[in-house]
Design a protein around this motif. Structure first.
Motif, short mmCIF file in Angstrom:
data_model
loop_
_atom_site.label_atom_id
_atom_site.label_comp_id
_atom_site.label_asym_id
_atom_site.label_seq_id
_atom_site.Cartn_x
_atom_site.Cartn_y
_atom_site.Cartn_z
N LEU A 10 0.82 -1.21 0.00
CA LEU A 10 0.00 0.00 0.00
C LEU A 10 0.86 1.26 0.00
CD1 LEU A 10 -2.53 -1.16 2.79
CD2 LEU A 10 -2.67 -1.58 0.32
N ASN A 11 1.97 1.23 -0.70
CA ASN A 11 2.94 2.32 -0.64
C ASN A 11 2.98 3.11 -1.95
OD1 ASN A 11 4.15 1.35 1.97
ND2 ASN A 11 4.56 -0.41 0.67
N PRO A 12 2.49 4.35 -1.94
CA PRO A 12 2.52 5.14 -3.18
C PRO A 12 3.95 5.53 -3.57
CG PRO A 12 1.78 6.49 -1.33
CD PRO A 12 1.88 5.08 -0.83
N HIS A 13 4.22 5.46 -4.86
CA HIS A 13 5.48 5.99 -5.43
C HIS A 13 6.72 5.35 -4.81
CE1 HIS A 13 2.63 8.87 -6.96
NE2 HIS A 13 2.40 9.37 -5.76
N TRP A 14 6.66 4.05 -4.51
CA TRP A 14 7.83 3.40 -3.93
C TRP A 14 8.90 3.24 -5.01
CZ3 TRP A 14 8.01 2.40 1.26
CH2 TRP A 14 9.17 1.76 1.73
N GLN A 15 10.15 3.56 -4.66
CA GLN A 15 11.23 3.55 -5.63
C GLN A 15 12.27 2.48 -5.29
OE1 GLN A 15 11.21 5.64 -8.36
NE2 GLN A 15 9.19 6.25 -7.59
N THR A 16 12.86 1.92 -6.34
CA THR A 16 14.01 1.04 -6.15
C THR A 16 15.10 1.81 -5.41
OG1 THR A 16 13.50 -0.12 -8.20
CG2 THR A 16 15.72 -0.39 -7.32
N GLY A 17 15.68 1.18 -4.40
CA GLY A 17 16.69 1.86 -3.60
C GLY A 17 16.17 2.31 -2.25
N GLU A 18 14.84 2.29 -2.07
CA GLU A 18 14.27 2.67 -0.77
C GLU A 18 14.17 1.49 0.18
OE1 GLU A 18 11.53 6.54 -1.48
OE2 GLU A 18 10.66 4.66 -2.24
N GLY A 19 14.55 0.30 -0.28
CA GLY A 19 14.55 -0.88 0.57
C GLY A 19 13.15 -1.42 0.81
N GLY A 20 12.98 -2.13 1.94
CA GLY A 20 11.69 -2.65 2.31
C GLY A 20 11.22 -3.85 1.52
N GLU A 21 12.13 -4.51 0.77
CA GLU A 21 11.71 -5.63 -0.04
C GLU A 21 11.30 -6.83 0.82
OE1 GLU A 21 14.69 -4.17 -0.37
OE2 GLU A 21 15.16 -3.78 -2.48
N LEU A 22 10.32 -7.57 0.34
CA LEU A 22 10.06 -8.92 0.82
C LEU A 22 11.05 -9.82 0.10
CD1 LEU A 22 8.21 -11.16 2.17
CD2 LEU A 22 7.04 -11.22 -0.03
N VAL A 23 11.73 -10.68 0.84
CA VAL A 23 12.60 -11.68 0.22
C VAL A 23 11.96 -13.04 0.46
CG1 VAL A 23 14.92 -12.63 0.01
CG2 VAL A 23 14.60 -10.25 0.73
N LEU A 24 11.53 -13.67 -0.61
CA LEU A 24 10.87 -14.97 -0.55
C LEU A 24 11.88 -16.04 -0.95
CD1 LEU A 24 8.04 -16.33 -0.09
CD2 LEU A 24 7.78 -16.24 -2.58
N TYR A 25 12.19 -16.94 -0.02
CA TYR A 25 13.16 -18.01 -0.29
C TYR A 25 12.44 -19.26 -0.76
CZ TYR A 25 16.27 -14.93 2.30
OH TYR A 25 17.00 -13.84 2.71
N ARG A 26 12.99 -19.91 -1.77
CA ARG A 26 12.33 -21.05 -2.39
C ARG A 26 12.27 -22.27 -1.47
NH1 ARG A 26 15.17 -18.31 -6.26
NH2 ARG A 26 14.05 -17.74 -8.16
N ASP A 27 13.22 -22.36 -0.54
CA ASP A 27 13.23 -23.45 0.44
C ASP A 27 14.19 -23.08 1.56
OD1 ASP A 27 15.92 -24.09 -0.44
OD2 ASP A 27 15.04 -25.23 -2.09
N GLY A 28 14.37 -24.00 2.49
CA GLY A 28 15.21 -23.71 3.64
C GLY A 28 16.68 -23.55 3.31
N GLU A 29 17.12 -24.05 2.14
CA GLU A 29 18.52 -23.96 1.76
C GLU A 29 18.84 -22.72 0.93
OE1 GLU A 29 20.61 -26.15 3.02
OE2 GLU A 29 18.89 -27.08 4.01
N ASP A 30 17.83 -22.10 0.36
CA ASP A 30 18.02 -20.94 -0.52
C ASP A 30 18.56 -19.76 0.28
OD1 ASP A 30 17.94 -19.03 -2.49
OD2 ASP A 30 15.75 -18.98 -2.66
N GLN A 31 19.66 -19.19 -0.16
CA GLN A 31 20.24 -18.03 0.51
C GLN A 31 20.10 -16.75 -0.31
OE1 GLN A 31 21.43 -18.13 3.68
NE2 GLN A 31 20.66 -20.23 3.64
N GLU A 32 19.62 -16.85 -1.54
CA GLU A 32 19.49 -15.68 -2.40
C GLU A 32 18.09 -15.12 -2.37
OE1 GLU A 32 20.11 -14.42 -7.10
OE2 GLU A 32 20.70 -16.41 -6.38
N GLY A 33 17.09 -15.96 -2.62
CA GLY A 33 15.71 -15.55 -2.56
C GLY A 33 15.26 -14.70 -3.73
N ILE A 34 13.97 -14.43 -3.75
CA ILE A 34 13.33 -13.57 -4.74
C ILE A 34 12.94 -12.29 -4.05
CG2 ILE A 34 11.45 -13.36 -6.40
CD1 ILE A 34 11.24 -16.48 -6.21
N ARG A 35 13.41 -11.14 -4.53
CA ARG A 35 13.10 -9.86 -3.90
C ARG A 35 11.88 -9.23 -4.56
NH1 ARG A 35 18.18 -6.58 -1.45
NH2 ARG A 35 19.30 -8.36 -0.59
N VAL A 36 10.95 -8.79 -3.72
CA VAL A 36 9.72 -8.16 -4.19
C VAL A 36 9.67 -6.75 -3.65
CG1 VAL A 36 7.21 -8.30 -4.27
CG2 VAL A 36 8.57 -10.42 -4.17
#
Length: 223
Positions: free
Chosen positions: A150-176
């Motif tokens: 629910l964040n208007p005008h959110w820009q890359t570089g402002e942080g706050g990403e959700l990092v979704l890991y594919r499993d318990g071994e994943d250390q990189e994840g998908i950043r949203v």
């Protein structure tokens, strides 16, 4: 990951149903679904306006665990939340929308989702939620997690990403990136995830579809 039945053919679906079908297909194939800018304006805008207008004392510090096991732990998370009861117009519309999604997923995937609980979440600058699962494997309470931003005008570089890991071994994840209307759904027991610190206030609405695990007079989910 659970086995799900095959999808039904698309036959003149509405925009909402098309989104629901995409979520169902993604859950079937990979267990998670990431949909940028997915919420329609008539649902998104009232939620954004409502959360921005909420008084600070309506939020409470979030903890971990439920009921007797609930504890506050600033090392694990530093956000604050306000549970959605449906008293507000925006909250009621969100719960109704989630109810329609629940019915669709039950029909398409035979998940047996019984109820939905949800809250607004506020992360101040620097706040975070370290890597965790939304449900412990085998407890069969929270089945599917849902997050909308629910964040208007959110820009890359402002942080706050959700990092979704594919499993318990994943250390990189998908950043949203928490851009307005972006919607994420994932199987609660399968995917560890975290919220990274942001440079400004970050708002979202999070929810969980639950199974009915009431036994021997113990009601779960509680009413």
């Amino acid at each position: 990951m659970p086995n799900f039945p095959s999808a039904l053919a698309d036959s003149g679906r509405t925009g909402e149903e098309t989104l629901f079908a995409r979520i169902a297909g993604d859950i079937r194939e990979s267990g998670y679904s990431i949909n940028p800018l997915a919420l329609e304006p008539q649902l998104l805008q009232p939620l954004m306006q409502h959360v921005q207008a909420m008084a600070p004392d309506m939020f409470a510090r979030a903890g971990t665990g439920r009921q007797r096991d609930h504890v506050l732990n600033d090392f694990v998370r530093r956000d604050e939340i306000c549970w959605i009861s449906g008293d507000s117009t925006a909250g009621a519309a969100w719960l109704d929308w989630a109810g329609r999604l629940r019915q669709f997923l039950n029909r398409e995937l035979l998940l047996g989702l019984f109820s939905f609980e949800s809250h607004f979440a506020h992360y101040g600058p620097g706040d975070f939620y370290r890597r965790h699962y939304d449900a412990f494997r085998g407890e069969a309470n929270r089945m599917l997690s849902l997050v909308a931003y629910l964040n208007p005008h959110w820009q890359t570089g402002e942080g706050g990403e959700l990092v979704l890991y594919r499993d318990g071994e994943d250390q990189e994840g998908i950043r949203v990136l928490p851009t307005p209307g972006t919607l994420v759904a994932f199987l609660s027991e399968e995917f560890p995830h975290e919220v990274l610190p942001a440079e400004r206030d970050r708002y979202s609405v999070a929810g969980w579809f639950r199974l009915n695990t009431s036994v021997s007079g113990r009601v779960d989910p509680p009413r």
